[in-house]
Design an enzyme around this catalytic site. Structure first.
Site, PDB file in Angstrom:
ATOM      1  N   GLU A 168       0.810  -1.234   0.000  1.00 24.96           N
ATOM      2  CA  GLU A 168       0.000   0.000   0.000  1.00 24.96           C
ATOM      3  C   GLU A 168       0.834   1.270   0.000  1.00 24.96           C
ATOM      4  O   GLU A 168       0.605   2.181   0.808  1.00 24.96           O
ATOM      5  CB  GLU A 168      -0.973  -0.033   1.185  1.00 24.96           C
ATOM      6  CG  GLU A 168      -1.889  -1.254   1.124  1.00 24.96           C
ATOM      7  CD  GLU A 168      -2.785  -1.440   2.344  1.00 24.96           C
ATOM      8  OE1 GLU A 168      -2.703  -0.618   3.268  1.00 24.96           O
ATOM      9  OE2 GLU A 168      -3.550  -2.413   2.364  1.00 24.96           O
ATOM     10  N   ASP A 218      -1.057  -3.764  -3.455  1.00 21.74           N
ATOM     11  CA  ASP A 218      -1.872  -2.578  -3.157  1.00 21.74           C
ATOM     12  C   ASP A 218      -3.350  -2.851  -3.400  1.00 21.74           C
ATOM     13  O   ASP A 218      -3.714  -3.826  -4.042  1.00 21.74           O
ATOM     14  CB  ASP A 218      -1.411  -1.375  -3.990  1.00 21.74           C
ATOM     15  CG  ASP A 218      -1.463  -0.075  -3.189  1.00 21.74           C
ATOM     16  OD1 ASP A 218      -2.440   0.123  -2.425  1.00 21.74           O
ATOM     17  OD2 ASP A 218      -0.535   0.738  -3.315  1.00 21.74           O
ATOM     18  N   GLU A 286      -5.715 -10.681  -1.904  1.00 16.77           N
ATOM     19  CA  GLU A 286      -6.583 -10.510  -0.719  1.00 16.77           C
ATOM     20  C   GLU A 286      -8.060 -10.463  -1.111  1.00 16.77           C
ATOM     21  O   GLU A 286      -8.826  -9.624  -0.625  1.00 16.77           O
ATOM     22  CB  GLU A 286      -6.204  -9.219   0.029  1.00 16.77           C
ATOM     23  CG  GLU A 286      -4.746  -9.142   0.431  1.00 16.77           C
ATOM     24  CD  GLU A 286      -4.395  -7.902   1.259  1.00 16.77           C
ATOM     25  OE1 GLU A 286      -5.309  -7.249   1.788  1.00 16.77           O
ATOM     26  OE2 GLU A 286      -3.191  -7.603   1.351  1.00 16.77           O
TER      27      GLU A 286
HETATM   28  O1  G3I Z   1      -3.028  -7.484  18.274  1.00 13.31           O
HETATM   29  C1  G3I Z   1      -4.135  -6.885  18.969  1.00 13.31           C
HETATM   30  C2  G3I Z   1      -4.451  -7.676  20.179  1.00 13.31           C
HETATM   31  O2  G3I Z   1      -3.362  -7.596  21.059  1.00 13.31           O
HETATM   32  C3  G3I Z   1      -5.727  -7.113  20.793  1.00 13.31           C
HETATM   33  O3  G3I Z   1      -6.108  -7.924  21.851  1.00 13.31           O
HETATM   34  C4  G3I Z   1      -6.864  -7.081  19.775  1.00 13.31           C
HETATM   35  C5  G3I Z   1      -8.117  -6.452  20.333  1.00 13.31           C
HETATM   36  O4  G3I Z   1      -8.988  -6.062  19.300  1.00 13.31           O
HETATM   37  O5  G3I Z   1      -6.457  -6.335  18.667  1.00 13.31           O
HETATM   38  C6  G3I Z   1      -5.344  -6.915  18.036  1.00 13.31           C
HETATM   39  O6  G3I Z   1      -4.966  -6.222  16.899  1.00 13.31           O
HETATM   40  C7  G3I Z   1      -5.854  -6.277  15.790  1.00 13.31           C
HETATM   41  C8  G3I Z   1      -5.167  -7.082  14.686  1.00 13.31           C
HETATM   42  O7  G3I Z   1      -5.934  -7.003  13.504  1.00 13.31           O
HETATM   43  C9  G3I Z   1      -4.955  -8.538  15.047  1.00 13.31           C
HETATM   44  O8  G3I Z   1      -6.173  -9.152  15.289  1.00 13.31           O
HETATM   45  C10 G3I Z   1      -6.091  -4.856  15.338  1.00 13.31           C
HETATM   46  O9  G3I Z   1      -6.863  -4.186  16.316  1.00 13.31           O
HETATM   47  C11 G3I Z   1      -6.805  -4.832  14.020  1.00 13.31           C
HETATM   48  O10 G3I Z   1      -6.846  -3.499  13.533  1.00 13.31           O
HETATM   49  C12 G3I Z   1      -6.049  -5.686  13.026  1.00 13.31           C
HETATM   50  O11 G3I Z   1      -6.745  -5.647  11.795  1.00 13.31           O
HETATM   51  C13 G3I Z   1      -6.061  -6.193  10.693  1.00 13.31           C
HETATM   52  C14 G3I Z   1      -5.759  -5.078   9.688  1.00 13.31           C
HETATM   53  O12 G3I Z   1      -5.154  -5.645   8.538  1.00 13.31           O
HETATM   54  C15 G3I Z   1      -4.829  -4.035  10.258  1.00 13.31           C
HETATM   55  O13 G3I Z   1      -4.762  -2.955   9.396  1.00 13.31           O
HETATM   56  C16 G3I Z   1      -6.964  -7.230  10.044  1.00 13.31           C
HETATM   57  O14 G3I Z   1      -7.137  -8.322  10.943  1.00 13.31           O
HETATM   58  C17 G3I Z   1      -6.364  -7.711   8.752  1.00 13.31           C
HETATM   59  O15 G3I Z   1      -7.295  -8.498   8.058  1.00 13.31           O
HETATM   60  C18 G3I Z   1      -6.023  -6.510   7.860  1.00 13.31           C
HETATM   61  O16 G3I Z   1      -5.420  -6.986   6.689  1.00 13.31           O
HETATM   62  C19 G3I Z   1      -5.120  -5.995   5.714  1.00 13.31           C
HETATM   63  C20 G3I Z   1      -3.884  -6.455   4.958  1.00 13.31           C
HETATM   64  O17 G3I Z   1      -2.838  -6.711   5.857  1.00 13.31           O
HETATM   65  C21 G3I Z   1      -3.460  -5.400   3.942  1.00 13.31           C
HETATM   66  N1  G3I Z   1      -4.548  -5.064   3.056  1.00 13.31           N
HETATM   67  C22 G3I Z   1      -5.814  -4.712   3.696  1.00 13.31           C
HETATM   68  C23 G3I Z   1      -6.232  -5.799   4.679  1.00 13.31           C
HETATM   69  C24 G3I Z   1      -7.568  -5.485   5.279  1.00 13.31           C
HETATM   70  O18 G3I Z   1      -7.508  -4.320   6.046  1.00 13.31           O
END
Ligand code: G3I
Length: 381
Positions: A168, A218, A286
């Site tokens: 990205e 991206d 994705e």
């Molecule tokens: O790690 C913490 C954990 O310690 C805590 O207990 C928990 C409570 O909610 O949160 C955890 O972190 C979360 C993490 O996922 C792991 O589950 C974050 O809040 C959450 O924001 C994060 O979201 C991920 C996101 O990327 C981050 O930007 C999504 O699961 C994941 O599917 C998403 O994947 C991205 C790709 O990497 C790049 N392209 C877009 C795609 C979708 O957004």
């Protein structure tokens, strides 16, 4: 169509119809079972099929998700556990356990590993950008990129086939994304662009594992022609300077109403990078189909017959297009972002239904529509 398969489809349709009558919100059709056809087998003449998983999905061989994963996918990626904040949370601390186990699991099961992701503006710890209380210098950040990329990629040399080296880097305004990377490294080599952090990451990755496929990944490349052109121009310039980029990753977080014909044009733009590197390729990294327009989740979507038909049509149109790209020899890997509706990142204040498998791990009608396409195409030849 086999007898068993036919019966399954009929029962899928009947159950779907009765669910609509019952005004049930889930689009579940029937439970996964051993006799259901496999996605990656159906597409074996075209591309690998994969999905994003988490470590707990592959822990228990008796779990439903474990069985679905092994049966349907021949490439996997970790949804979160191989991102910088997890692998390299502090400058002198790496945590490889989860990714090691994941790579072992894939190896034991002949599954191709994607590594996601080495450099990203999100889920990246702050230490990369700090020198004490001050911003780190461009030199220091570039050194850190080299060290980070080299350590991770060389550890998995020959075992991780593809890396999303950077993720990205083009912003929503289609300029180079303004991030700590671009802000602090800037135009370090003075050649008029700020791709220096990207170039450093790709060069270090190539050096660490010369055989790994290196991807620039991206979103919205399929839907925004401006963004596809911007990506084309950036990669073209870097390829001409000898930066070892092997392909562009199209994330493909698309909507149910996506314009698949317009997508074909945007894929064509990126495909033209083959004029510079004849082996240049594209991966779908994705894939999911959001049931809501962006920012329009005011109320739960209603799962009607019409909805299910449109949902399936979007998926089948996309897979027709992807098979065409495979026929052109430019695409060999298609990865879903998540296993089933219940674990998709798209669930927010409202339930989403973006995958081919529902939250009860039942295969949807769309799953079967998608799985039939390769055989139908063969028949028509
Ligand atoms: O790690 C913490 C954990 O310690 C805590 O207990 C928990 C409570 O909610 O949160 C955890 O972190 C979360 C993490 O996922 C792991 O589950 C974050 O809040 C959450 O924001 C994060 O979201 C991920 C996101 O990327 C981050 O930007 C999504 O699961 C994941 O599917 C998403 O994947 C991205 C790709 O990497 C790049 N392209 C877009 C795609 C979708 O957004």
């Amino acid at each position: 169509m086999g007898h068993y398969y036919f019966i399954k489809r009929i029962s899928a349709a009947l159950i779907a119809a009765s669910m609509i009558l019952c005004a049930c919100s889930d689009s579940a059709v029937f439970a996964y079972d051993d006799d259901a056809p496999s996605l990656c087998e159906a597409y074996s003449d075209y591309f690998r099929v994969g999905c994003a998983v988490n470590s707990w999905d592959i822990e228990n061989p008796n779990s439903e998700q474990y069985k679905i994963i092994l049966k349907n996918f021949n490439t996997l990626v970790m949804e979160n556990e191989s991102k910088p904040e997890n692998l390299h949370p502090k400058e002198d601390e790496y945590y490889f356990d989860k990714f090691d186990e994941f790579v072992d699991f894939c190896e034991d099961n002949d599954i191709v590993v994607r590594g996601h992701t080495l450099i990203w503006h999100s889920q990246c710890p702050d230490w990369f950008f700090k020198d004490g209380n001050e911003d780190a210098s461009a030199e220091l950040i570039l050194e850190r990129i080299k060290e980070h990329v080299t350590t991770i990629v060389s550890r998995y040399k020959g075992r991780v086939s593809t890396w999303d080296v950077v993720n990205e880097v083009i912003g929503d305004d289609v300029s180079l994304r303004y991030s700590n990377w671009s802000r602090l490294v800037g135009d370090y080599d003075g050649d008029g662009d700020k791709y220096d952090f990207i170039e450093t990451a790709f060069r270090a990755a190539r050096e660490a594992d010369p055989d790994a496929r290196l991807i620039i990944n991206d979103y919205s490349l399929e839907s925004s022609t401006d963004k596809a052109i911007r990506m084309y121009n950036a990669v073209k310039k870097m390829l001409e300077e000898g930066v070892p980029i092997d392909g562009v990753g199209f994330q493909m977080h698309i909507g149910k109403d996506a314009d698949v014909e317009a997508m074909r044009e945007n894929y064509r733009i990126i495909s033209r990078l083959r004029e510079i590197d004849p082996d240049f390729l594209i991966e779908v990294t994705e894939l999911d189909v959001n049931c809501y327009g962006w920012g329009q989740e005011e109320k739960d979507v209603e799962i009607t017959k019409k909805f299910l038909k449109e949902f399936s049509k979007t998926y089948t149109d996309v897979f027709e297009m992807l098979m065409d790209l495979s026929d052109e020899g430019i695409l060999d890997s298609v990865v879903f972002w998540g296993l089933h509706d219940g674990v998709s990142w798209l669930n927010g204040s409202h339930k989403n239904y973006p995958m081919l498998i529902d939250r009860d791990m039942k295969l949807k009608e769309a799953y079967f529509d998608v799985i039939e396409l390769p055989a139908e195409r063969k028949k028509a030849e």
